[in-house]
Design a protein around this motif. Structure first.
Motif, mmCIF file in Angstrom:
data_model
loop_
_atom_site.group_PDB
_atom_site.id
_atom_site.type_symbol
_atom_site.label_atom_id
_atom_site.label_comp_id
_atom_site.label_asym_id
_atom_site.label_seq_id
_atom_site.Cartn_x
_atom_site.Cartn_y
_atom_site.Cartn_z
ATOM 1 N N LEU A 16 0.829 -1.203 0.000
ATOM 2 C CA LEU A 16 0.000 0.000 0.000
ATOM 3 C C LEU A 16 0.867 1.259 0.000
ATOM 4 O O LEU A 16 0.581 2.229 -0.713
ATOM 5 C CB LEU A 16 -0.942 0.001 1.207
ATOM 6 N N ARG A 17 1.913 1.243 0.794
ATOM 7 C CA ARG A 17 2.795 2.407 0.849
ATOM 8 C C ARG A 17 3.491 2.620 -0.492
ATOM 9 O O ARG A 17 3.621 3.753 -0.961
ATOM 10 C CB ARG A 17 3.822 2.232 1.968
ATOM 11 N N TYR A 18 3.918 1.532 -1.112
ATOM 12 C CA TYR A 18 4.577 1.645 -2.420
ATOM 13 C C TYR A 18 3.604 2.207 -3.457
ATOM 14 O O TYR A 18 3.948 3.113 -4.227
ATOM 15 C CB TYR A 18 5.090 0.283 -2.878
ATOM 16 N N MET A 19 2.384 1.695 -3.476
ATOM 17 C CA MET A 19 1.393 2.169 -4.438
ATOM 18 C C MET A 19 1.070 3.644 -4.221
ATOM 19 O O MET A 19 0.859 4.395 -5.171
ATOM 20 C CB MET A 19 0.123 1.315 -4.355
ATOM 21 N N ALA A 20 1.027 4.050 -2.957
ATOM 22 C CA ALA A 20 0.740 5.455 -2.647
ATOM 23 C C ALA A 20 1.862 6.377 -3.106
ATOM 24 O O ALA A 20 1.630 7.566 -3.349
ATOM 25 C CB ALA A 20 0.505 5.624 -1.145
ATOM 26 N N SER A 21 3.066 5.842 -3.245
ATOM 27 C CA SER A 21 4.209 6.672 -3.658
ATOM 28 C C SER A 21 4.315 6.813 -5.175
ATOM 29 O O SER A 21 5.090 7.624 -5.672
ATOM 30 C CB SER A 21 5.517 6.072 -3.127
ATOM 31 N N ARG A 22 3.531 6.025 -5.913
ATOM 32 C CA ARG A 22 3.581 6.076 -7.379
ATOM 33 C C ARG A 22 2.620 7.136 -7.920
ATOM 34 O O ARG A 22 1.632 7.486 -7.278
ATOM 35 C CB ARG A 22 3.203 4.726 -7.993
ATOM 36 N N ARG A 23 2.893 7.609 -9.130
ATOM 37 C CA ARG A 23 2.054 8.635 -9.756
ATOM 38 C C ARG A 23 0.792 8.041 -10.376
ATOM 39 O O ARG A 23 -0.140 8.761 -10.728
ATOM 40 C CB ARG A 23 2.848 9.377 -10.833
ATOM 41 N N ARG A 26 -3.650 -4.334 -17.061
ATOM 42 C CA ARG A 26 -2.914 -5.261 -16.202
ATOM 43 C C ARG A 26 -2.146 -4.534 -15.096
ATOM 44 O O ARG A 26 -0.981 -4.824 -14.813
ATOM 45 C CB ARG A 26 -1.953 -6.128 -17.028
ATOM 46 N N VAL A 27 -2.813 -3.573 -14.499
ATOM 47 C CA VAL A 27 -2.211 -2.811 -13.407
ATOM 48 C C VAL A 27 -3.213 -2.686 -12.258
ATOM 49 O O VAL A 27 -4.409 -2.958 -12.414
ATOM 50 C CB VAL A 27 -1.769 -1.401 -13.866
ATOM 51 N N TYR A 28 -2.690 -2.248 -11.107
ATOM 52 C CA TYR A 28 -3.499 -2.062 -9.905
ATOM 53 C C TYR A 28 -3.350 -0.621 -9.407
ATOM 54 O O TYR A 28 -2.251 -0.069 -9.402
ATOM 55 C CB TYR A 28 -3.050 -3.018 -8.804
ATOM 56 N N GLY A 29 -4.470 -0.047 -8.990
ATOM 57 C CA GLY A 29 -4.454 1.278 -8.392
ATOM 58 C C GLY A 29 -5.103 1.228 -7.018
ATOM 59 O O GLY A 29 -5.728 0.229 -6.643
ATOM 60 N N LEU A 30 -4.962 2.297 -6.258
ATOM 61 C CA LEU A 30 -5.585 2.357 -4.942
ATOM 62 C C LEU A 30 -7.100 2.443 -5.084
ATOM 63 O O LEU A 30 -7.621 3.114 -5.979
ATOM 64 C CB LEU A 30 -5.060 3.563 -4.164
#
Length: 255
Positions: free
Chosen positions: A16-23, A62-66
């Protein structure tokens, strides 16, 4: 030691932290590579997070977002005002030590929003107060935060001349070229200044408090009558500001 006993929970939070750091949304492979996790484990954790609304799968890309649950956590964070709660005692201590008024502000669109305001005794009243918004490019707090943002985001916030509001005659920044140059100076110095752009006769110094990925979470600033604070005193103020900004950064994540 406690974290090692619950690796699934720890890895879920890391994802979750990694995903939150991505644009933007990311692939499971990118997550596994960045965090050094088995892809099978990442897919399993993402599936559980998707079921609970914390992650949204975009199958065509084929990607995941918050997901919406992550947004709800963010909204709850704002409602509970933890940043103001953790910042208030730090600013109270700062004011006691330096004898000048201090505030904690965050970026909100093109404005800075003041979350904490601590007034020093026997000092003139200020236009800043809790809940007050001021144009970010005019304030030391705003400049400190903007200097820590990517140039592309600053440009998006200030797309044209109409974005630059003026409060006082002969402001330091009236267009993007001046803002860009000023922010480069802020980055080189590590702090921002403001002299009379908000209120004539007053100056401010500010330092950004960064989060775990280097994003500016807030800014800590002091404001004073310009003629009463010389160069040596300003250096002392900056040392205190840097210390408090570091404390804010640490307390955001409980370090």
């Amino acid at each position: 030691m406690a974290a090692s006993k619950v690796p699934a929970a720890e890895n879920t939070l890391r994802i979750l932290r990694y995903m939150a750091s991505r644009r933007g949304p990311v692939s499971a492979t990118a997550i596994a590579t960045a965090l050094g996790l088995p892809r099978s484990s990442v897919y399993h954790l993402l599936a559980v997070m998707q079921e609970n609304g914390f992650v949204l799968h975009l199958p065509q890309e084929r990607v995941y977002g918050l997901g919406i649950a992550a947004f709800e956590l963010s909204s709850a964070y704002a409602r509970q005002e933890p940043l103001a709660r953790l910042g208030r005692p730090l600013l109270a201590g700062l004011v006691d030590r330096v004898g000048e008024s201090a505030h904690l502000a965050v970026l909100h669109g093109r404005d800075v929003l003041y979350l904490v305001e601590e007034r020093a005794k026997n000092r003139p009243s200020l236009v800043t107060d809790v809940g007050v918004r001021l144009p970010a490019h005019l304030t030391a707090s705003g400049r400190a935060i903007l200097a820590a943002l990517p140039a592309s985001q600053v440009r998006a916030i200030f797309p044209d001349k109409s974005a630059f509001i003026v409060r006082q005659p002969d402001p330091a920044i009236t267009g993007y070229a001046q803002l860009k140059s000023h922010l480069e100076q802020v980055r080189q110095r590590g702090y921002a200044t403001e002299e009379g752009d908000v209120t004539a006769g007053f100056g401010s110094l500010a330092v950004a408090a960064l989060d775990h990925v280097g994003w500016p979470a807030a800014a800590v600033a002091v404001t004073f009558l310009s003629h009463r604070v010389g160069a040596e005193q300003r250096e002392a103020l900056l040392a205190e500001l840097r210390s408090v900004a570091a404390d804010v950064s640490h307390r955001i994540y409980g370090i």
